[in-house]
Design an enzyme around this catalytic site. Structure first.
Site, PDB file in Angstrom:
ATOM      1  N   ASP A  38       0.808  -1.224   0.000  1.00 30.09           N
ATOM      2  CA  ASP A  38       0.000   0.000   0.000  1.00 30.09           C
ATOM      3  C   ASP A  38       0.844   1.278   0.000  1.00 30.09           C
ATOM      4  OD1 ASP A  38      -2.175  -1.717   0.173  1.00 30.09           O
ATOM      5  OD2 ASP A  38      -2.172  -1.662   2.360  1.00 30.09           O
ATOM      6  N   LYS A  47       1.745   2.146  -5.095  1.00 27.94           N
ATOM      7  CA  LYS A  47       2.273   1.577  -6.349  1.00 27.94           C
ATOM      8  C   LYS A  47       1.339   1.865  -7.524  1.00 27.94           C
ATOM      9  CE  LYS A  47       2.298  -2.455  -4.320  1.00 27.94           C
ATOM     10  NZ  LYS A  47       2.045  -2.084  -2.915  1.00 27.94           N
ATOM     11  N   GLY A  48       0.022   1.637  -7.306  1.00 27.38           N
ATOM     12  CA  GLY A  48      -0.946   1.835  -8.390  1.00 27.38           C
ATOM     13  C   GLY A  48      -0.894   3.242  -8.929  1.00 27.38           C
ATOM     14  N   GLY A  60      -4.603  -4.298  -3.697  1.00 29.26           N
ATOM     15  CA  GLY A  60      -5.579  -3.266  -4.027  1.00 29.26           C
ATOM     16  C   GLY A  60      -4.784  -2.041  -4.428  1.00 29.26           C
ATOM     17  N   HIS A  61      -4.757  -1.746  -5.718  1.00 33.61           N
ATOM     18  CA  HIS A  61      -3.948  -0.633  -6.220  1.00 33.61           C
ATOM     19  C   HIS A  61      -4.876   0.505  -6.652  1.00 33.61           C
ATOM     20  CE1 HIS A  61      -0.291  -3.439  -7.130  1.00 33.61           C
ATOM     21  NE2 HIS A  61      -0.690  -3.478  -5.881  1.00 33.61           N
ATOM     22  N   GLN A  79       1.898  -6.180  -3.137  1.00 30.93           N
ATOM     23  CA  GLN A  79       2.327  -6.292  -1.740  1.00 30.93           C
ATOM     24  C   GLN A  79       3.592  -5.440  -1.528  1.00 30.93           C
ATOM     25  OE1 GLN A  79       1.346  -9.706  -3.342  1.00 30.93           O
ATOM     26  NE2 GLN A  79      -0.507  -8.596  -2.816  1.00 30.93           N
ATOM     27  N   THR A 137      -8.493  -3.329  -0.371  1.00 30.69           N
ATOM     28  CA  THR A 137      -9.100  -4.614  -0.717  1.00 30.69           C
ATOM     29  C   THR A 137     -10.083  -5.066   0.342  1.00 30.69           C
ATOM     30  OG1 THR A 137      -7.220  -5.301  -2.031  1.00 30.69           O
ATOM     31  CG2 THR A 137      -8.543  -7.067  -1.129  1.00 30.69           C
ATOM     32  N   ARG A 197      -5.528   0.219   8.642  1.00 29.00           N
ATOM     33  CA  ARG A 197      -4.107  -0.110   8.569  1.00 29.00           C
ATOM     34  C   ARG A 197      -3.420   0.380   9.844  1.00 29.00           C
ATOM     35  NH1 ARG A 197      -3.777   2.425   2.551  1.00 29.00           N
ATOM     36  NH2 ARG A 197      -4.597   0.663   1.390  1.00 29.00           N
TER      37      ARG A 197
HETATM   38  P1  GDP Z   1      -0.812   0.323  -3.490  1.00 32.00           P
HETATM   39  O1  GDP Z   1      -1.378  -0.975  -3.016  1.00 32.00           O
HETATM   40  O2  GDP Z   1       0.654   0.407  -3.270  1.00 32.00           O
HETATM   41  O3  GDP Z   1      -1.189   0.650  -4.905  1.00 32.00           O
HETATM   42  O4  GDP Z   1      -1.455   1.448  -2.569  1.00 32.00           O
HETATM   43  P2  GDP Z   1      -3.002   1.567  -2.142  1.00 32.00           P
HETATM   44  O5  GDP Z   1      -3.793   2.032  -3.292  1.00 32.00           O
HETATM   45  O6  GDP Z   1      -3.461   0.332  -1.448  1.00 32.00           O
HETATM   46  O7  GDP Z   1      -2.903   2.659  -0.997  1.00 32.00           O
HETATM   47  C1  GDP Z   1      -2.372   3.924  -1.217  1.00 32.00           C
HETATM   48  C2  GDP Z   1      -3.461   4.957  -0.861  1.00 32.00           C
HETATM   49  O8  GDP Z   1      -2.882   6.228  -0.765  1.00 32.00           O
HETATM   50  C3  GDP Z   1      -4.537   5.064  -1.916  1.00 32.00           C
HETATM   51  O9  GDP Z   1      -5.738   5.443  -1.300  1.00 32.00           O
HETATM   52  C4  GDP Z   1      -4.013   6.189  -2.815  1.00 32.00           C
HETATM   53  O10 GDP Z   1      -5.063   6.870  -3.495  1.00 32.00           O
HETATM   54  C5  GDP Z   1      -3.373   7.085  -1.800  1.00 32.00           C
HETATM   55  N1  GDP Z   1      -2.201   7.847  -2.236  1.00 32.00           N
HETATM   56  C6  GDP Z   1      -1.224   7.488  -3.109  1.00 32.00           C
HETATM   57  N2  GDP Z   1      -0.260   8.428  -3.129  1.00 32.00           N
HETATM   58  C7  GDP Z   1      -0.626   9.378  -2.248  1.00 32.00           C
HETATM   59  C8  GDP Z   1      -0.030  10.604  -1.786  1.00 32.00           C
HETATM   60  O11 GDP Z   1       1.067  10.979  -2.181  1.00 32.00           O
HETATM   61  N3  GDP Z   1      -0.720  11.317  -0.842  1.00 32.00           N
HETATM   62  C9  GDP Z   1      -1.928  10.912  -0.356  1.00 32.00           C
HETATM   63  N4  GDP Z   1      -2.512  11.660   0.557  1.00 32.00           N
HETATM   64  N5  GDP Z   1      -2.505   9.770  -0.777  1.00 32.00           N
HETATM   65  C10 GDP Z   1      -1.860   9.021  -1.689  1.00 32.00           C
HETATM   66  P1  IMO Z   2      -0.942  -4.212  -2.205  1.00 29.82           P
HETATM   67  O1  IMO Z   2      -0.462  -4.769  -3.528  1.00 29.82           O
HETATM   68  C1  IMO Z   2      -1.006  -4.653   2.116  1.00 29.82           C
HETATM   69  C2  IMO Z   2      -1.008  -8.747   3.699  1.00 29.82           C
HETATM   70  C3  IMO Z   2      -2.258  -9.199   4.423  1.00 29.82           C
HETATM   71  C4  IMO Z   2      -1.658 -10.186   5.423  1.00 29.82           C
HETATM   72  C5  IMO Z   2      -0.537 -10.839   4.599  1.00 29.82           C
HETATM   73  C6  IMO Z   2      -0.918 -12.167   3.978  1.00 29.82           C
HETATM   74  O2  IMO Z   2      -2.229  -3.506  -2.261  1.00 29.82           O
HETATM   75  O3  IMO Z   2       0.158  -3.443  -1.549  1.00 29.82           O
HETATM   76  P2  IMO Z   2      -2.458 -12.850   1.913  1.00 29.82           P
HETATM   77  O4  IMO Z   2      -3.885 -12.520   1.613  1.00 29.82           O
HETATM   78  O5  IMO Z   2      -1.499 -12.394   0.892  1.00 29.82           O
HETATM   79  O6  IMO Z   2      -2.264 -14.289   2.288  1.00 29.82           O
HETATM   80  O7  IMO Z   2      -2.153 -12.016   3.272  1.00 29.82           O
HETATM   81  O8  IMO Z   2      -0.206  -9.913   3.585  1.00 29.82           O
HETATM   82  N1  IMO Z   2      -1.244  -8.230   2.336  1.00 29.82           N
HETATM   83  C7  IMO Z   2      -1.186  -6.931   2.007  1.00 29.82           C
HETATM   84  N2  IMO Z   2      -1.022  -5.840   2.770  1.00 29.82           N
HETATM   85  N3  IMO Z   2      -1.115  -4.532   0.788  1.00 29.82           N
HETATM   86  C8  IMO Z   2      -1.252  -5.618   0.001  1.00 29.82           C
HETATM   87  O9  IMO Z   2      -1.225  -5.555  -1.351  1.00 29.82           O
HETATM   88  C9  IMO Z   2      -1.348  -6.897   0.612  1.00 29.82           C
HETATM   89  N4  IMO Z   2      -1.514  -8.144   0.149  1.00 29.82           N
HETATM   90  C10 IMO Z   2      -1.433  -8.956   1.213  1.00 29.82           C
HETATM   91  O10 IMO Z   2      -2.895  -8.131   5.058  1.00 29.82           O
HETATM   92  O11 IMO Z   2      -1.046  -9.478   6.468  1.00 29.82           O
HETATM   93 MG    MG Z   3      -2.912  -1.667  -1.760  1.00 31.36          MG
END
Ligand code: GDP
Ligand code: IMO
Ligand code: MG
Length: 426
Positions: A13, A16-17, A40-41, A222, A298, A303
């Site tokens: 999280d 990356k997305g 979840g990106h 991840q 997701t 968190r």
């Molecule tokens: P990922 O799994 O690495 O793609 O990240 P996620 O989408 O799960 O979580 C990142 C969250 O932070 C999402 O809600 C994005 O919209 C948000 N986000 C990404 N970059 C920034 C930033 O620079 N500032 C803020 N405030 N939010 C951000």
């Molecule tokens: P993105 O790509 C954050 C965590 C779960 C759990 C552990 C194992 O959005 O960054 P699993 O379902 O893979 O067997 O769970 O890994 N986890 C993540 N945490 N971002 C993710 O993906 C994750 N994918 C799995 O919360 O601790």
């Molecule tokens: Mg994510």
């Protein structure tokens, strides 16, 4: 040409997305190499937020090839929902989405097994996303799995039935009722959809793109601290989330890896169980969660939040061979009087700056260094030279400590809220 890689350096999280979407115009191909719908990106542009689970984050750029690599595990139910949502938005996936025949399928019973395994662990549960990731990868390495390419063959149904029978026995062992009927309907619909899509031998296609001079960006899922080998085992996911996973998850040789973009938040978050040395179980942690909207993309779970952890970052930079750093979310800390960073751990009475073998049973205490906070008003900012001095000092400190340049700073969820710290990214 080489494959550039973008991956998370923390517990997932990191944003990356968002950043893959920002970098996508520079590439011809965007490919996911591991993980599945546990990811979840999130992407935001033109006032709309999108969350992708299985599909690469280059999908909103017409003309870019998006590949789901062999290292990914696909749940046809979740995948179909993602595709349907994209079609509704007018994205022409028939032209720009390709799936490796060697990607493994997540069966409805894999989800049940995930739930059964977690329930049996009680307090020691991993905190899995319950998407069936662990059981699907177990069947892959156990040589029982079903792959996307199998659905093109007539024996698929029989192999599916045999695997479900095996899973049912396992579920009985757990005393877990097999109640997949509804989900199975969706699974079969998803399989039908996948059958009609562009299925490819992605290892050949990707290497072909490279030899024709096309650029490829591999998108990690991840984070490196959730890596099956190097994360805080057993509180990890079931795939190699590090750069090496790109080679096995796409079929590209190590010599074909180019830049490695390591992405990290200005602080840390973790969702699920497991050690988190800099976790803040106080109002500051609450505040970061609230301002940063730190709830799982997701699962919606809150968190856990804490300060930036340099020993952990140094470890993941080493494992990945990171060549360029990207920082996200410093805007979340705007207005904080001071910011802390963990520079070392106290472990067994000694001050160390590496990751010891076991931080699960043998806790580490963070040694914190304090920095003055910053106030960030992102409006009208064009590049990182306009960042407040306190934030620039913080980034300069990190660059010196980590020995890798921070080339991009993200200051908000929208595509546009992205600042270059190097002319190459302007
Ligand atoms: P990922 O799994 O690495 O793609 O990240 P996620 O989408 O799960 O979580 C990142 C969250 O932070 C999402 O809600 C994005 O919209 C948000 N986000 C990404 N970059 C920034 C930033 O620079 N500032 C803020 N405030 N939010 C951000
Ligand atoms: P993105 O790509 C954050 C965590 C779960 C759990 C552990 C194992 O959005 O960054 P699993 O379902 O893979 O067997 O769970 O890994 N986890 C993540 N945490 N971002 C993710 O993906 C994750 N994918 C799995 O919360 O601790
Ligand atoms: Mg994510």
């Amino acid at each position: 040409m080489k494959v550039d890689v973008l991956l998370g350096l923390q517990w997932g999280d990191e944003g990356k997305g968002k950043v893959v979407d920002v970098l996508a115009p520079r590439y011809d191909v965007i490919a996911r190499f591991q993980g599945g719908p546990n990811a979840g990106h999130t992407l935001e542009f033109e006032g709309i937020k999108h969350v992708l689970h299985t599909i690469p984050s280059g999908i909103f750029h017409p003309g870019k090839v998006n590949i789901i690599g062999n290292g990914v595990v696909i749940d046809p139910v979740i995948f179909k929902k993602e595709v349907d949502a994209l079609i509704k938005m007018g994205v022409d996936i028939s032209k720009n989405l390709f799936i490796s025949r060697k990607a493994h399928l997540i069966l409805p019973t894999h989800r049940m097994l995930d739930a059964a395994s977690e329930a049996s662990k009680g307090k020691a549960k991993i905190g899995s996303t319950l998407k069936g990731i662990g059981p699907a990868y177990m069947d892959k390495t156990g040589r029982n799995g079903l792959r996307v390419g199998d659905i093109e063959h007539s024996g698929f149904q029989a192999r599916y039935d045999a695997l479900v029978a095996k899973h049912t026995e396992l579920l009985n062992f757990y005393h877990f009722e097999n109640s997949i009927t509804e989900y199975e309907k969706g699974f079969l619909e998803g399989i039908e959809m996948i059958r009609s899509m562009n299925l490819i031998d992605s290892e050949y296609e990707i290497n072909d793109f490279l030899s024709k001079g096309k650029s490829v960006l591999a998108e990690g899922a991840q984070g490196s601290l959730l890596d099956i080998d190097f994360g805080s085992y057993p509180f990890v996911t079931s795939s190699n989330t590090i750069t090496a996973g790109t080679c096995t998850g796409l079929g590209v040789a190590p010599s074909k890896i180019g830049e490695v973009y390591g992405i990290f938040k200005a602080y840390c978050t973790r969702v699920g169980s497991g050690p988190f040395p800099t976790e803040l179980n106080d109002e500051t942690g609450e505040l970061i969660r609230k301002v940063g909207n730190e709830f799982g993309a997701t699962t919606g779970r809150p968190r856990r939040c804490g300060w930036l952890d340099l020993p952990a970052l140094k470890y993941t930079i080493l494992l990945n061979g990171v060549t360029k750093l990207i920082m996200t979310k410093p805007d979340v800390l705007s207005g904080f009087k001071s910011i802390s960073v963990c520079t070392h751990y106290i472990y067994e009475g000694r001050k160390i700056d590496h990751m010891p073998f076991d931080i699960v049973n043998n806790e580490v205490q963070p040694v914190l260094m304090e920095f003055p906070g910053w106030t960030l008003q992102g409006d009208g900012m064009n590049d990182a030279s306009q960042l407040p001095k306190e934030l620039s000092d913080y980034i300069n400190f990190l660059e010196t400590e980590l020995g890798v340049p921070v080339v991009i700073v993200s200051i908000g969820p929208d595509r546009k809220e992205t600042l270059a710290r190097h002319p190459e990214f302007a």
